[in-house]
Design a protein around this motif. Structure first.
Motif, PDB file in Angstrom:
ATOM      1  N   LEU A 199       0.845  -1.206   0.000  1.00 38.34           N
ATOM      2  CA  LEU A 199       0.000   0.000   0.000  1.00 38.34           C
ATOM      3  C   LEU A 199       0.874   1.247   0.000  1.00 38.34           C
ATOM      4  O   LEU A 199       0.604   2.208  -0.721  1.00 38.34           O
ATOM      5  CB  LEU A 199      -0.924   0.000   1.221  1.00 38.34           C
ATOM      6  N   GLU A 200       1.929   1.243   0.825  1.00 37.22           N
ATOM      7  CA  GLU A 200       2.815   2.413   0.890  1.00 37.22           C
ATOM      8  C   GLU A 200       3.587   2.608  -0.412  1.00 37.22           C
ATOM      9  O   GLU A 200       3.756   3.737  -0.883  1.00 37.22           O
ATOM     10  CB  GLU A 200       3.801   2.256   2.061  1.00 37.22           C
ATOM     11  N   PHE A 201       4.057   1.504  -0.995  1.00 39.91           N
ATOM     12  CA  PHE A 201       4.808   1.619  -2.257  1.00 39.91           C
ATOM     13  C   PHE A 201       3.966   2.323  -3.323  1.00 39.91           C
ATOM     14  O   PHE A 201       4.459   3.177  -4.051  1.00 39.91           O
ATOM     15  CB  PHE A 201       5.181   0.228  -2.811  1.00 39.91           C
ATOM     16  N   PHE A 202       2.694   1.920  -3.405  1.00 41.37           N
ATOM     17  CA  PHE A 202       1.860   2.424  -4.491  1.00 41.37           C
ATOM     18  C   PHE A 202       0.920   3.545  -4.030  1.00 41.37           C
ATOM     19  O   PHE A 202      -0.044   3.851  -4.733  1.00 41.37           O
ATOM     20  CB  PHE A 202       1.064   1.266  -5.111  1.00 41.37           C
ATOM     21  N   ALA A 203       1.218   4.121  -2.877  1.00 43.38           N
ATOM     22  CA  ALA A 203       0.343   5.176  -2.332  1.00 43.38           C
ATOM     23  C   ALA A 203       0.056   6.289  -3.348  1.00 43.38           C
ATOM     24  O   ALA A 203      -1.088   6.755  -3.435  1.00 43.38           O
ATOM     25  CB  ALA A 203       0.950   5.755  -1.056  1.00 43.38           C
ATOM     26  N   PRO A 204       1.050   6.741  -4.157  1.00 50.98           N
ATOM     27  CA  PRO A 204       0.740   7.828  -5.085  1.00 50.98           C
ATOM     28  C   PRO A 204      -0.314   7.456  -6.128  1.00 50.98           C
ATOM     29  O   PRO A 204      -0.894   8.346  -6.760  1.00 50.98           O
ATOM     30  CB  PRO A 204       2.088   8.100  -5.782  1.00 50.98           C
ATOM     31  N   LEU A 205      -0.567   6.153  -6.340  1.00 52.50           N
ATOM     32  CA  LEU A 205      -1.532   5.740  -7.364  1.00 52.50           C
ATOM     33  C   LEU A 205      -2.952   5.612  -6.805  1.00 52.50           C
ATOM     34  O   LEU A 205      -3.905   5.458  -7.542  1.00 52.50           O
ATOM     35  CB  LEU A 205      -1.122   4.391  -7.978  1.00 52.50           C
ATOM     36  N   HIS A 206      -3.074   5.648  -5.489  1.00 57.37           N
ATOM     37  CA  HIS A 206      -4.386   5.426  -4.868  1.00 57.37           C
ATOM     38  C   HIS A 206      -5.087   6.736  -4.535  1.00 57.37           C
ATOM     39  O   HIS A 206      -4.446   7.768  -4.337  1.00 57.37           O
ATOM     40  CB  HIS A 206      -4.238   4.627  -3.568  1.00 57.37           C
TER      41      HIS A 206
END
Lengths: 247, 542
Positions: B440-447
């Motif tokens: 979740l943290e890795f892809f946070a900018p996409l969410h």
């Protein structure tokens, strides 16, 4: 906050020069210092190049309707501020007398809110014995009394000491010093010698009569500032050391 | 006395102008209304030295505060202000160590910030030497009614091999009490001089800019620059490079043993890297992923003993304070034992981090990742690895598939846990939950940020519960191991062992409490409402 007041019933005895120089030395020593020029002639204000005028009127200031804080002016020197004289101070007795009753504690009360801001306050009093001087005596912790070495001035000191000893509650300490001393005059030297032996509270340091002190009105600065190594400045320094040591 | 409050100015020399000429122009402008006189004895004049301090992760600045140490002949003064300059607290200090770690002496500044910064040390961020000249502005009576202060400031960054920069001279008009008008007039005259501009930045910020830094330029969060359309392998390379930056920037602080959080952040970066390689490594060359999986496991392992001891020591006072039967003093031999053991383990850690294997990991890993990041299109992701039909997935596709899979796995594993399940099943679930959290943290900018916060909020509650459960057990085992080791070294008085026994009993109670809470926390995370929140996160619509 310790309050020093330079006082004498007579004029022209060196009250203002003492107030100005002692206040300056207090600031040099790192004390946050305030000098209040209560003399309508405004000599102390003049010596610090500050106009002898209180914005909004001196009357409002004394009556307490204008905050003392608003009247304060910074001098050219660090840690030294001044409340200038105002011509309305000539009627200060009437202002202090008020409508219903005279007050002898007003000046002390006015100064109280400044206790956190200043370590030392100097009151430069007009010459007289009046409601103003009574207020000053009640407010002061130390009365600094310049004496010209004459027989009459000795009488003045006695009268003052007696007057103050009649106060109930807070009584200022009376510290006299000889001012405008002419070492060539035998009478001066004799009186100094006798009085210092007879009376407690008379400072050992005399302030000589010197043209350098008179130059203060030309330089418009304390002699301790513009000629700190002069004989006059050294005398004020010794007097200040004596006053702070014993008061 | 002078009063502050007048706005500051910066003297920016225009091309072809000399600084001296500009200062002359300033004095000439002020000469229109005042007599100007140099004031060599002025209190604000002369040379001053000051240092701005903060923790490595900018805890003060992030809380809207700045801390400055003004050096005096003996000792100095600490001044705490808000970032807009509003004073907050001051305290004198008799001496200030030149090198970190800088312990903060008792006083009002310490009282104000200790909770914010603990357990981090204060570090010098910028040192400044300023030479100020004071000019008095006189009225027609020769009275000083305002002052002009010209400050030439040289700044250095202590942590960056003493990089030095000169700031543009700063000018300020200070008012004399009771004379606000002349100060306003002087400011207006100053502002009219070409080359003089209002200072838009505090000296601290200007110093950081001049040194090529900016406030809060370190954060342990992932915050990689990735986009949804980016090829997955580029996004993963960026992510791993960002984690490697965090690793690298903490190594020096660990080796100098400045505070415990350097090692903590370094280990988090290692753990995240391991999870990223495990969960997202399919888009990387297989050999590369395989090799660094082993290398980062080694890095994790060599850093574990010191961190475990740090955790014991950081929580020691709180642990001692909870004793009921025994006295906190009984535990002191344990503290001494932990400190001795940490010293020994730290030597091992230090040797490992300074050694060639660590250097090779950091350098070669970076080279490989930069190659992937910068040569996208030349390489193809490995076939398989969860993307059999898509040879070049996007970052978004990778995020959705891996996050969805990780969630389903937790739901299945957690759903199978009963009151009779062994502790290992909860420990394993904790690992899966941590992996999901990292994804979740890795892809946070996409969410979507709102949907993200909701899912992370639920997950955090579950993780806390699983963490309490496992940590209690691990710590209990460690207490037993420590007791054995202390006995072997004859460093265990009976009172200390009894106190340790009491702590072990309390840890057993905490573990039981965590176990009782598990069902409710899991239901919130993986029940119908939790699933719906995850669906909204992944499908992008409520």
């Amino acid at each position: 906050m310790k309050i020093f007041a330079t006082y004498n019933i007579k004029g022209g005895v060196g009250k203002t020069t003492a107030a100005v120089n002692l206040a300056y030395l207090s600031a040099v020593d790192g004390y946050r210092t305030l000098l209040w020029d209560l003399d309508p002639q405004g000599a102390a204000s003049f010596l610090f190049r500050i106009k002898p005028r209180v914005k909004g009127g001196g009357k409002a200031l004394i009556r307490g309707t204008k905050a003392l804080d608003d009247a304060i002016k910074g001098t050219d020197f660090d840690d030294l501020d001044l409340i200038p004289a105002d011509f309305t101070y000539r009627n200060m007795d009437l202002i202090l007398g008020g409508k219903d009753k005279k007050t002898t504690r007003q000046i002390g009360q006015l100064l109280r809110p400044l206790a956190a801001e200043y370590d030392h306050v100097f009151l430069d009093c007009p010459p007289s014995i009046s409601l103003v001087s009574e207020n000053v005596m009640h407010a002061a912790d130390v009365l600094v009394v310049p004496l010209i070495p004459t027989t009459l001035s000795v009488r003045t000191l006695d009268q003052l000491t007696e007057f103050v000893s009649g106060f109930s509650g807070h009584r200022p300490q009376v510290r006299a010093f000889f001012s405008m001393v002419d070492r060539r005059k035998r009478l001066h030297l004799d009186i100094i010698k006798d009085l210092q032996a007879e009376r407690p509270g008379v400072a050992a340091t005399p302030i000589p009569s010197l043209s350098m002190i008179e130059r203060m009105s030309v330089e418009r600065a304390p002699v301790t500032a513009f000629a700190p190594r002069s004989v006059a400045a050294r005398a004020y320094r010794d007097l200040w050391t004596e006053l702070t040591k014993e008061t | 006395m002078t009063t502050p409050g007048q706005r500051g100015f910066v003297l920016e020399a225009l091309p072809g102008d000399e600084e001296e000429d500009l200062l002359s122009a300033v004095l000439a402008a002020l000469g229109q209304s005042f007599t100007v006189a140099a004031d060599t004895d002025a209190r604000g004049g002369g040379v001053r030295r000051c240092t701005w301090l903060d923790t490595f992760d900018w805890r003060l600045y992030r809380a809207g505060l700045m801390l400055r140490f003004e050096q005096a002949r003996r000792g100095g003064r600490l001044l705490l202000s808000k970032t807009d300059g509003t004073p907050q607290a001051e305290q004198d200090v008799t001496s200030w160590p030149r090198r970190p770690p800088l312990d903060l002496p008792e006083g009002p500044v310490r009282d104000r910030i200790i909770v914010l910064i603990r357990p981090r040390a204060l570090l010098p961020i910028v040192r400044a030497v300023s030479t100020a000249t004071v000019t008095r502005l006189l009225n027609a009576d020769g009275k000083t009614v305002a002052r002009l202060i010209a400050d030439h400031v040289t700044v250095t960054a202590p942590s960056r091999a003493a990089t030095t920069a000169e700031l543009a001279p700063r000018l300020a008009v200070t008012a004399v009490r009771g004379y606000p008008g002349p100060a306003r007039r002087a400011s207006a005259l100053l502002a009219s001089v070409p080359g003089v501009t209002h200072a838009s930045q505090d000296v601290f910020i200007a110093a950081l800019t001049a040194l090529g830094r900016h406030p809060a330029d370190y954060s342990s969060s992932v915050a990689a620059e990735i986009t949804a359309e980016m090829p997955a392998q580029v996004a993963v390379a960026r992510l791993l490079l960002r984690l490697l930056d965090t690793f690298d920037s903490n190594v020096d602080g660990v080796l100098r043993d400045i505070d415990t959080e350097f090692l903590h952040d370094l280990r988090v970066a290692v753990r995240r890297t391991r999870s990223a390689v495990k969960l997202l490594g399919a888009v990387l060359p297989a050999e590369l992923a395989e090799h660094y999986k082993a290398e980062f496991k080694w890095l994790g392992d060599v850093t574990t003993p010191v961190r475990d001891l740090d955790v014991h020591l950081l929580g020691f006072d709180a642990m001692a304070g909870q004793l009921e039967g025994a006295s906190p003093a009984d535990l002191e031999p344990l503290r001494a034992f932990l400190v001795r053991r940490r010293t020994r383990e730290f030597r091992r850690l230090s040797a490992a981090l300074r050694g060639p294997r660590t250097r090779a990991i950091a350098d070669d890993w970076r080279k490989a990742l930069l190659g992937i990041r910068d040569n996208d299109g030349l390489r193809r992701p490995e076939a398989g690895g969860g993307f059999p039909r898509c040879r070049r997935p996007t970052a978004e596709a990778l995020a959705l598939s891996t996050t969805g899979r990780a969630f389903r796995r937790i739901a299945a594993q957690g759903g199978a846990i009963t009151l009779q399940s062994p502790p290992e099943s909860l420990h394993d679930l904790r690992k899966r939950a941590k992996e999901l959290r990292y994804l979740l943290e890795f892809f946070a900018p996409l969410h979507d940020p709102v949907a993200y916060r909701k899912v992370v909020g639920d997950l955090k509650q579950l993780q806390d519960c699983l963490g309490d459960f496992q940590d209690s057990e691990v710590q209990r085992d460690e207490i037993k191991t420590l007791a054995d080791a202390m006995l072997a070294e004859r460093a265990a008085p009976a009172a200390t062992l009894l106190a340790m026994g009491e702590i072990a009993a309390r840890l057993a109670r905490s573990q039981a409490e965590a176990r009782d809470e598990f069902a409710a926390r899991f239901a919130r995370f993986a029940g119908p409402a939790g699933r719906e929140r995850v669906r909204v996160l992944l499908e992008g619509r409520p």
